[in-house]
Scaffold this motif. Structure first.
Motif, short mmCIF file in Angstrom:
data_model
loop_
_atom_site.label_atom_id
_atom_site.label_comp_id
_atom_site.label_asym_id
_atom_site.label_seq_id
_atom_site.Cartn_x
_atom_site.Cartn_y
_atom_site.Cartn_z
N GLU A 80 70.73 54.47 52.98
CA GLU A 80 72.02 54.69 52.31
C GLU A 80 71.91 54.42 50.81
OE1 GLU A 80 75.37 52.80 54.19
OE2 GLU A 80 76.69 53.25 52.51
N ASN A 81 71.16 53.40 50.42
CA ASN A 81 71.04 53.03 49.00
C ASN A 81 69.62 52.66 48.57
OD1 ASN A 81 73.87 53.03 48.02
ND2 ASN A 81 74.13 51.49 49.63
N LYS A 84 67.31 54.28 45.97
CA LYS A 84 67.90 54.66 44.68
C LYS A 84 67.33 53.79 43.56
CE LYS A 84 72.23 56.09 46.86
NZ LYS A 84 73.57 55.62 47.29
N HIS A 116 66.13 59.65 50.13
CA HIS A 116 67.33 59.81 49.29
C HIS A 116 67.34 58.66 48.30
CE1 HIS A 116 71.54 60.70 48.24
NE2 HIS A 116 71.76 59.41 48.33
N TRP A 120 69.18 60.09 41.10
CA TRP A 120 70.62 60.29 41.23
C TRP A 120 71.14 60.53 39.82
CZ3 TRP A 120 74.37 56.34 44.05
CH2 TRP A 120 75.53 57.03 44.43
N ASN A 169 69.79 64.46 43.04
CA ASN A 169 71.10 64.34 43.67
C ASN A 169 72.19 64.48 42.61
OD1 ASN A 169 72.84 63.68 45.88
ND2 ASN A 169 72.94 61.54 45.23
N GLU A 170 73.13 65.40 42.84
CA GLU A 170 74.36 65.51 42.03
C GLU A 170 74.13 65.76 40.55
OE1 GLU A 170 76.62 61.94 42.86
OE2 GLU A 170 76.84 62.42 44.98
N GLN A 252 76.19 67.60 51.06
CA GLN A 252 76.50 66.23 51.50
C GLN A 252 77.49 66.22 52.67
OE1 GLN A 252 77.64 63.71 48.19
NE2 GLN A 252 75.67 63.98 47.16
N GLU A 292 75.01 64.12 54.45
CA GLU A 292 75.80 62.88 54.37
C GLU A 292 77.16 63.04 55.05
OE1 GLU A 292 76.07 61.47 50.30
OE2 GLU A 292 74.04 62.13 49.84
N TRP A 334 76.70 59.98 57.32
CA TRP A 334 76.57 58.90 56.33
C TRP A 334 77.06 57.60 56.97
CZ3 TRP A 334 73.08 59.35 53.05
CH2 TRP A 334 72.99 58.52 51.92
N TRP A 342 81.07 53.52 53.70
CA TRP A 342 81.33 53.37 52.26
C TRP A 342 82.74 53.83 51.90
CZ3 TRP A 342 81.22 57.53 48.32
CH2 TRP A 342 81.38 58.80 48.89
#
Ligand code: XIL
Length: 383
Positions: A80-81, A84, A116, A120, A169-170, A252, A292, A334, A342
């Motif tokens: 999830e994190n 990153k 993932h 980001w 990502n994004e 996502q 996600e 997700w 989240w």
């Protein structure tokens, strides 16, 4: 579930039968796993997992109740994190301790693992040191060295343990459709060139891996999603023109009940333009992935039964459209349990109740959303 057509009721009935469910009282262990159901159609299913901070029971795999549920339902995992930059590059050096714990767990249980993310893009998610980083007299070279070193370091360290990367990502700014402007793109000089470099570096270091551009453009209408979609299409066209090695568009799929409209009305206005987008993406040769998935139930009623039915109906309609594309294989939620989602922190409901956008409730009981997901997998055309 509300508003089901006869066809959907038959599909839902078939799903329930396949899951061994005679009613809501059926014990969870009697269900067939979602990944097992997905695999019958050539799809695969998995979830994001967390290492655990701030609450230890959020450590999906260290919490036996959560781990049991992952082991039944998932064939794929994604951190999830923990991969990153905020975690691996909290300081300018590297620290893989938390992600290693996830990678070790995945390997010990033979889950396939997604990466993932290598980058980001929005600046608000950078570690602090990066925001004030001095790129020196030759900023373009320094930015390239910094990013390329990151991609190489991660890809070398994990090798074939990671089968698919969200390389970027994004990167698209939803309000303009242009690439986001950050301290890093400014140093690099060109957002496009920066993205190209990252995909080429990932390709060289992890030739086995699926390389994904991941973003949150969504099918809901009347928001920034339309500009976002146009921007993502432009980016994907550019990748193809320049020969950038991007395999897949990661969608996502944080879908949102944001309007006071019946599900059927939201689906009706969303489906046409969304299919047009997916048609254009797949016509360029991209594969698709749901990376996600969850449901923001913001405008759904407080009443649990009514809300769960609405969430399930909305998810089923969305997944049916997505699964009609045979270019889609991997589907990741997700998170599996509402209590740890989240969403409740990120975008709370007005009534302050927990958002019910995951397949399991706070007591780890399967919800109508799980049934809807199973039913969508069962109804998917085989690939
Ligand atoms: C979210 C995590 O779930 C949160 O725990 C964290 O605080 C912020 O990031 N799009 C993404 C994910 O690509 O990485 C985000 O995850 C959710 C939105």
């Amino acid at each position: 579930m509300t508003g089901l057509t006869r066809r959907e009721m038959l599909a839902a009935g078939a799903a329930a039968a396949a899951l061994g469910m005679s009613g809501s009282a059926t014990a969870q262990h009697e269900f067939a796993g979602l990944n097992d159901i997905a695999m019958r159609k050539g799809l695969r299913f998995g979830s994001a997992v967390a290492w655990g901070q701030p609450n230890a029971d959020r450590a999906s795999f260290a919490n036996p109740a959560y781990a049991a549920l992952l082991e039944r339902d998932c064939g794929l995992l994604v951190p999830e994190n923990e991969l990153k930059w905020q975690w691996t590059r909290h300081t300018q050096g590297y620290n893989f301790a938390q992600f290693d714990a996830i990678a070790d767990y995945a390997a010990s249980k033979a889950y396939k693992l997604r990466g993932h993310t290598l980058f980001w893009a929005p600046q608000k998610w950078f570690p602090e040191w990066l925001v004030s980083h001095d790129f020196g007299a030759q900023p373009a070279k320094a930015a390239e060295a910094l990013l390329a070193d990151h991609v190489r370091t991660v890809c070398k360290r994990y090798g074939t343990k990671i089968y698919s990367y969200d390389v970027v990502n994004e990167a698209v700014e939803p309000s303009t459709g242009a690439l986001r402007d950050t301290v890093v793109t400014r140093a690099f000089g060109s957002g496009e060139a920066m993205l190209d470099m990252m995909f080429h570096t990932a390709k060289a270091e992890a030739p086995h891996a699926e390389l994904v551009y991941n973003d949150y453009m969504s099918w809901e209408r009347g928001t920034e999603d339309e500009t976002h979609i146009t921007g993502v299409l432009k980016l994907l066209e550019g990748f193809r023109k320049r020969g950038t090695p991007v395999d897949t568009l990661g969608i996502q799929s944080h879908i949102r009940l944001l309007k006071d409209l019946p599900v059927a009305a939201i689906v009706k206005e969303s489906e046409g333009p969304w299919r047009k987008f997916l048609d254009e993406v797949t016509a360029m040769g991209y594969k698709l992935a749901i990376t996600e998935f969850d449901v923001n139930d913001k405008k759904a009623p407080t009443d649990i039964a009514a809300r769960d039915a609405m969430v399930a109906d909305y998810a089923k309609a969305y997944l049916d459209v997505m699964f009609s594309y045979k270019q889609l294989k991997d589907v990741l939620a997700w998170g599996m349990v509402d209590k740890y989602s989240w969403l409740t922190g990120f975008d709370p409901r007005a009534d302050k109740t927990m958002i019910r956008g995951c397949p399991y409730d706070a007591e780890f009981k399967a919800k109508p959303l799980r049934e809807a997901m199973a039913s969508a997998f069962l109804g998917a055309p085989a690939r």
